[in-house]
Design a protein around this motif. Structure first.
Motif, PDB file in Angstrom:
ATOM      1  N   THR A 144     -10.423  -9.625  30.672  1.00 12.42           N
ATOM      2  CA  THR A 144     -11.385 -10.719  30.548  1.00 12.42           C
ATOM      3  C   THR A 144     -12.287 -10.768  31.772  1.00 12.42           C
ATOM      4  N   TYR A 145     -11.718 -10.540  32.941  1.00 11.02           N
ATOM      5  CA  TYR A 145     -12.493 -10.504  34.176  1.00 11.02           C
ATOM      6  C   TYR A 145     -13.586  -9.443  34.087  1.00 11.02           C
ATOM      7  N   SER A 146     -13.242  -8.275  33.605  1.00  8.02           N
ATOM      8  CA  SER A 146     -14.214  -7.188  33.492  1.00  8.02           C
ATOM      9  C   SER A 146     -15.318  -7.529  32.502  1.00  8.02           C
ATOM     10  N   ARG A 147     -14.951  -8.121  31.378  1.00 10.78           N
ATOM     11  CA  ARG A 147     -15.946  -8.500  30.365  1.00 10.78           C
ATOM     12  C   ARG A 147     -16.904  -9.556  30.903  1.00 10.78           C
ATOM     13  N   LEU A 148     -16.354 -10.557  31.580  1.00  8.75           N
ATOM     14  CA  LEU A 148     -17.189 -11.637  32.097  1.00  8.75           C
ATOM     15  C   LEU A 148     -18.113 -11.168  33.215  1.00  8.75           C
ATOM     16  N   THR A 149     -17.620 -10.305  34.085  1.00  7.27           N
ATOM     17  CA  THR A 149     -18.486  -9.807  35.150  1.00  7.27           C
ATOM     18  C   THR A 149     -19.576  -8.898  34.594  1.00  7.27           C
ATOM     19  N   ALA A 150     -19.287  -8.171  33.532  1.00 10.14           N
ATOM     20  CA  ALA A 150     -20.317  -7.345  32.899  1.00 10.14           C
ATOM     21  C   ALA A 150     -21.401  -8.233  32.283  1.00 10.14           C
ATOM     22  N   GLU A 151     -20.999  -9.312  31.632  1.00  9.49           N
ATOM     23  CA  GLU A 151     -21.972 -10.252  31.069  1.00  9.49           C
ATOM     24  C   GLU A 151     -22.800 -10.898  32.178  1.00  9.49           C
ATOM     25  N   ALA A 152     -22.145 -11.258  33.277  1.00  8.56           N
ATOM     26  CA  ALA A 152     -22.849 -11.866  34.399  1.00  8.56           C
ATOM     27  C   ALA A 152     -23.847 -10.889  35.006  1.00  8.56           C
ATOM     28  N   ASP A 153     -23.489  -9.620  35.065  1.00  4.39           N
ATOM     29  CA  ASP A 153     -24.401  -8.618  35.598  1.00  4.39           C
ATOM     30  C   ASP A 153     -25.629  -8.454  34.700  1.00  4.39           C
ATOM     31  N   GLU A 154     -25.432  -8.484  33.383  1.00  5.02           N
ATOM     32  CA  GLU A 154     -26.563  -8.401  32.455  1.00  5.02           C
ATOM     33  C   GLU A 154     -27.497  -9.594  32.637  1.00  5.02           C
ATOM     34  N   LEU A 155     -26.920 -10.783  32.787  1.00  5.91           N
ATOM     35  CA  LEU A 155     -27.742 -11.972  33.008  1.00  5.91           C
ATOM     36  C   LEU A 155     -28.506 -11.877  34.320  1.00  5.91           C
ATOM     37  N   LYS A 175     -29.596 -18.790  35.340  1.00  2.28           N
ATOM     38  CA  LYS A 175     -28.846 -18.864  36.599  1.00  2.28           C
ATOM     39  C   LYS A 175     -27.605 -19.741  36.446  1.00  2.28           C
ATOM     40  N   LYS A 176     -27.756 -20.831  35.705  1.00  4.91           N
ATOM     41  CA  LYS A 176     -26.610 -21.716  35.489  1.00  4.91           C
ATOM     42  C   LYS A 176     -25.531 -20.992  34.688  1.00  4.91           C
ATOM     43  N   ARG A 177     -25.931 -20.289  33.641  1.00 10.55           N
ATOM     44  CA  ARG A 177     -24.973 -19.528  32.821  1.00 10.55           C
ATOM     45  C   ARG A 177     -24.321 -18.425  33.659  1.00 10.55           C
ATOM     46  N   HIS A 178     -25.100 -17.780  34.522  1.00 10.67           N
ATOM     47  CA  HIS A 178     -24.592 -16.712  35.385  1.00 10.67           C
ATOM     48  C   HIS A 178     -23.494 -17.245  36.308  1.00 10.67           C
ATOM     49  N   SER A 179     -23.749 -18.391  36.924  1.00  7.10           N
ATOM     50  CA  SER A 179     -22.736 -18.940  37.834  1.00  7.10           C
ATOM     51  C   SER A 179     -21.484 -19.378  37.085  1.00  7.10           C
ATOM     52  N   GLN A 188     -29.575  -9.198  35.745  1.00  4.29           N
ATOM     53  CA  GLN A 188     -30.693  -8.276  35.548  1.00  4.29           C
ATOM     54  C   GLN A 188     -31.843  -8.970  34.822  1.00  4.29           C
ATOM     55  N   GLN A 189     -31.524  -9.826  33.843  1.00  8.78           N
ATOM     56  CA  GLN A 189     -32.563 -10.580  33.139  1.00  8.78           C
ATOM     57  C   GLN A 189     -33.265 -11.555  34.074  1.00  8.78           C
ATOM     58  N   ILE A 190     -32.491 -12.219  34.924  1.00 11.08           N
ATOM     59  CA  ILE A 190     -33.065 -13.158  35.891  1.00 11.08           C
ATOM     60  C   ILE A 190     -33.996 -12.418  36.838  1.00 11.08           C
ATOM     61  N   LYS A 191     -33.545 -11.272  37.315  1.00 10.34           N
ATOM     62  CA  LYS A 191     -34.346 -10.468  38.227  1.00 10.34           C
ATOM     63  C   LYS A 191     -35.658 -10.046  37.560  1.00 10.34           C
ATOM     64  N   HIS A 192     -35.575  -9.654  36.306  1.00  8.73           N
ATOM     65  CA  HIS A 192     -36.758  -9.227  35.565  1.00  8.73           C
ATOM     66  C   HIS A 192     -37.732 -10.411  35.390  1.00  8.73           C
ATOM     67  N   LEU A 193     -37.205 -11.601  35.078  1.00  7.97           N
ATOM     68  CA  LEU A 193     -38.047 -12.784  34.926  1.00  7.97           C
ATOM     69  C   LEU A 193     -38.740 -13.156  36.225  1.00  7.97           C
TER      70      LEU A 193
END
Length: 58
Positions: A35-46, A14-18, A48-53
């Motif tokens: 860069t905005y698109s890349r970072l938001t894609a990474e944040a979205d992946e994180l 969650k900290k990395r996501h924010s 999904q991982q948080i949601k799964h956890l």
């Protein structure tokens, strides 16, 4: 009883996501859409991982 000593992997994610979302906001404001698109894609992946956890904990 000593549950506050257990590591919570979702907390670190969650900290990395924010942080990623904040960096993405700054990139967008500076006009760096790639860069905005890349970072938001990474944040979205994180996210999904948080949601799964969170679903596996309950």
């Amino acid at each position: 009883m000593l549950s506050w000593f257990k590591n919570n992997p979702a907390k670190k994610l969650k900290k990395r996501h924010s942080m990623l979302l904040e960096e993405a906001m700054h990139a967008q404001r500076n006009g760096d859409i790639r860069t905005y698109s890349r970072l938001t894609a990474e944040a979205d992946e994180l996210f999904q991982q948080i949601k799964h956890l969170n679903q596996s904990e309950t």
